[in-house]
Design an enzyme around this catalytic site. Structure first.
Site, PDB file in Angstrom:
ATOM      1  N   ASN A  24       0.772  -1.231  -0.048  1.00 43.82           N
ATOM      2  CA  ASN A  24      -0.166  -0.088  -0.053  1.00 43.82           C
ATOM      3  C   ASN A  24       0.699   1.356  -0.031  1.00 43.82           C
ATOM      4  OD1 ASN A  24       1.103  -0.142   2.535  1.00 43.82           O
ATOM      5  ND2 ASN A  24      -0.914   0.242   3.596  1.00 43.82           N
ATOM      6  N   ASP A  26       3.095   2.428   1.964  1.00 45.22           N
ATOM      7  CA  ASP A  26       3.559   3.292   3.114  1.00 45.22           C
ATOM      8  C   ASP A  26       5.056   2.986   3.538  1.00 45.22           C
ATOM      9  OD1 ASP A  26       2.009   1.131   5.775  1.00 45.22           O
ATOM     10  OD2 ASP A  26       3.406   0.558   3.941  1.00 45.22           O
ATOM     11  N   ASP A  30       3.882  -5.903   4.441  1.00 48.28           N
ATOM     12  CA  ASP A  30       2.692  -5.981   5.081  1.00 48.28           C
ATOM     13  C   ASP A  30       1.979  -7.583   4.597  1.00 48.28           C
ATOM     14  OD1 ASP A  30       1.659  -3.387   2.717  1.00 48.28           O
ATOM     15  OD2 ASP A  30       1.389  -5.524   2.365  1.00 48.28           O
ATOM     16  N   ASP A  99       5.252 -16.357  15.137  1.00 46.94           N
ATOM     17  CA  ASP A  99       6.300 -16.019  16.089  1.00 46.94           C
ATOM     18  C   ASP A  99       5.606 -15.475  17.383  1.00 46.94           C
ATOM     19  OD1 ASP A  99       9.493 -14.600  15.529  1.00 46.94           O
ATOM     20  OD2 ASP A  99       8.633 -15.468  17.251  1.00 46.94           O
ATOM     21  N   ASP A 200       9.641 -17.247  20.989  1.00 46.52           N
ATOM     22  CA  ASP A 200      10.851 -16.348  21.169  1.00 46.52           C
ATOM     23  C   ASP A 200      11.568 -16.638  22.509  1.00 46.52           C
ATOM     24  OD1 ASP A 200      11.962 -13.650  20.098  1.00 46.52           O
ATOM     25  OD2 ASP A 200      11.078 -13.105  22.090  1.00 46.52           O
ATOM     26  N   GLU A 243      13.340 -20.665  20.589  1.00 46.67           N
ATOM     27  CA  GLU A 243      14.796 -19.954  20.408  1.00 46.67           C
ATOM     28  C   GLU A 243      15.333 -20.309  21.445  1.00 46.67           C
ATOM     29  OE1 GLU A 243      14.709 -15.792  20.418  1.00 46.67           O
ATOM     30  OE2 GLU A 243      16.365 -15.654  19.452  1.00 46.67           O
TER      31      GLU A 243
END
Ligand code: TEU
Ligand code: CA
Length: 541
Positions: A24, A26, A30, A99, A200, A243
């Protein structure tokens, strides 16, 4: 029907959404942008996409500081866009791996906003609070991003713990309400059809801050087994990868126990730290010792065999690009990128490709004002204040700064490499005019097609997935070579890590039936020498 343990036989592609494809204008990648690139990933042949966080976040640590686990940050799109990505990927037999950041939230999460209202607030105990000692922090625990891990909150009259940025307060996993909140959220995502999770810094959730224990705490595996029982095991053959910076092979046997009680596998980082001065951390470098690399990777190959499962990676959104780090991003960029890929993808375990690795994307050298990562910007300030020269600090940042991995994906040679029609949130690597996906896809000898062939070979030869590993030529100072054996089939992989020709008595390992499966030079000389960064994979049966 999801094949049992499908994650052993696939290759995962990591996308850092902010830098992958903007749809888009910006300047920020995305979800719709990712959907527009699924055909490219299907052509590569990967079976799963690990998506760095896209949930609501103030972006202090670019999404690893979550303020709403069950909504998508508007900069990446909407929940509907996420559902569309999951569906469109499934049509291409690609699963989406989310994640999960369970160790900490953003300080803008409603739970923390409530918690700091007072000790009697029901959310106060969702976080880790301690009294100070005569106006100083409870102890000298430090934040990964520099400074103390304790932040004073006057309204409470206590400190809270943050092992990362001050805007990432650690959750209190000793609190069963916190654990249940996390399980409910994960089951909600499982219900959305995700194919798995990357966890994570999951080795930190058993922390005991008073004892200054952060990784591998005494209750860690109890928490992980409860997490797995309450969520993953209710899913359908999910790929789960933790992780775990502090993992050893023995601990990894717990994390990826074949009984499915914890995770499918973990990211261990022992090989990743081999070019760091011992005890000095990531910014103080030493040359890679190839013999150490051979020893470490061979240890993980042999010690997990039959008892646990390896992940295989060189890169991710926190690491410098491997072709610049341990290859040669100049004269031999293509050969060395292919060599490093051959070494990794011939091994036992699930390989991970980080966006742009399949193009041989390189590190960058920017002016300090062109960097964005909280970790390196803090390092710069701290080391300049300590009197380091600008050149010394920038050399460390050039070599190990996380933004090396976060420059936008290089799609073509149009403005901003086709990543955005707007102004990119971080500069595109100026070498995009030569290094980009369009050139790679149209060039049969490209790094992209080499990765595509490696992925196909893993599908074609189960010896690559399940074969026993044996290091060969262990004493050779320049070559990393090994063989894989399964029943009557053998794979031999030989990799020259040097920018010069080396001798190798390869015929000692070869039978008459040896067939060349893949090579990074189009013509081959005699078996007994390897050209700069030359790699070959043979099949014997
Ligand atoms: O990284 C864990 C972590 O410790 C790394 O930040 C590492 O210490 C650092 O990158 C070394 O340079 C995970 C995420 O991968 C990372 O992006 C996050 O910043 C961090 O956790 C906090 O969530
Ligand atoms: Ca965008």
């Amino acid at each position: 029907m999801v094949p049992k343990q499908w994650w052993k036989e696939t290759v995962v592609y990591q996308i850092y959404p902010r830098s992958f494809q903007d749809s888009n204008g910006d300047g920020i990648g995305d979800l719709k942008g990712i959907v527009s690139r699924l055909d490219y990933l299907q052509q590569l042949g990967i079976g799963a996409i690990w998506l760095s966080p896209v949930c609501k976040s103030p972006q202090d640590d670019y999404g690893y500081d979550i303020s709403d686990y069950q909504d998508i940050d508007p900069m990446f799109g909407s929940l509907e866009d996420m559902e569309a990505l999951i569906d469109e990927a499934a049509k291409r037999n690609i699963r989406i791996i989310m994640d999960l950041v369970l160790n900490h939230t953003s300080d803008e999460h409603p739970w923390f906003q409530e918690a700091k209202k007072g000790k009697d607030n029901p959310y106060y105990d969702y976080y880790v609070w301690r009294d100070g000692i005569e106006g100083t922090p409870p102890n000298d625990l430090g934040s990964t991003f520099g400074g103390s891990a304790w932040e004073w909150v006057p309204e409470i009259g206590q400190y809270y713990l943050h092992l990362f940025s001050v805007k990432q307060p650690d959750l209190n996993w000793a609190n069963p309400k916190v654990r249940q909140e996390m399980y409910n959220m994960i089951n909600w995502w499982i219900g959305k059809g995700v194919g798995g999770f990357r966890l994570d810094v999951i080795d930190l959730i058993g922390k005991e801050p008073d004892a200054k224990i952060t990784g591998n705490g005494p209750l860690l595996h109890e928490y992980i087994r409860e997490l797995s029982r309450e969520t993953f095991q209710k899913g359908n053959e999910l790929l789960t990868v933790g992780e775990t910076w502090g993992a050893t092979p023995d601990i990894a046997k717990l994390y990826s126990n074949p009984d499915g009680s914890e995770f499918s596998m973990v990211f261990q980082f022992e090989h990743i730290s081999l070019d760091e001065q011992v005890g000095k951390g990531k910014w103080d470098l030493k040359p890679l010792d190839l013999m150490e690399l051979k020893t470490v990777l061979s240890k993980w190959q042999t010690e997990l065999k039959g008892e646990a499962w390896n992940s295989l990676f060189w890169n991710n959104h926190d690491l410098p690009r491997i072709v610049s780090r341990w290859g040669n991003d100049g004269e031999f960029r293509v050969e060395s990128a292919k060599m490093l890929a051959t070494l990794l993808h011939g091994m036992q375990g699930t390989p991970y490709i980080y966006q742009g690795e399949e193009l041989g994307m390189t590190n960058v050298q920017y002016e300090i004002e062109d960097y964005r990562d909280i970790e390196l910007l803090r390092l710069y300030r701290e080391r300049i204040e300590k009197g380091y020269t600008e050149q010394d600090v920038m050399e460390s940042i050039y070599a190990k700064g996380r933004d090396n991995a976060r420059t936008p994906m290089q799609w073509n040679d149009s403005k901003h490499a086709g990543f955005t029609t707007g102004e990119p949130w971080i500069k595109v690597n100026p070498n995009y005019t030569d290094i980009h996906a369009a050139e790679n896809v149209n060039n049969p000898n490209s790094i992209f097609h080499y990765y595509r062939q490696l992925i196909q070979l893993r599908k074609d030869y189960e010896v690559i997935v399940y074969g026993d590993y044996t290091l060969i030529f262990p004493e050779h100072p320049d070559v990393f070579a090994y063989k894989r054996t399964l029943h009557d089939k053998q794979i031999i992989v030989v990799c020259n890590f040097r920018g010069y020709k080396v001798e190798l008595p390869l015929q000692e390992q070869m039978t008459e039936s040896a067939k060349l499966l893949l090579a990074n030079y189009s013509d081959h000389l005699a078996h007994n020498e390897l050209r700069p960064y030359e790699a070959r994979m043979y099949l014997m049966e």
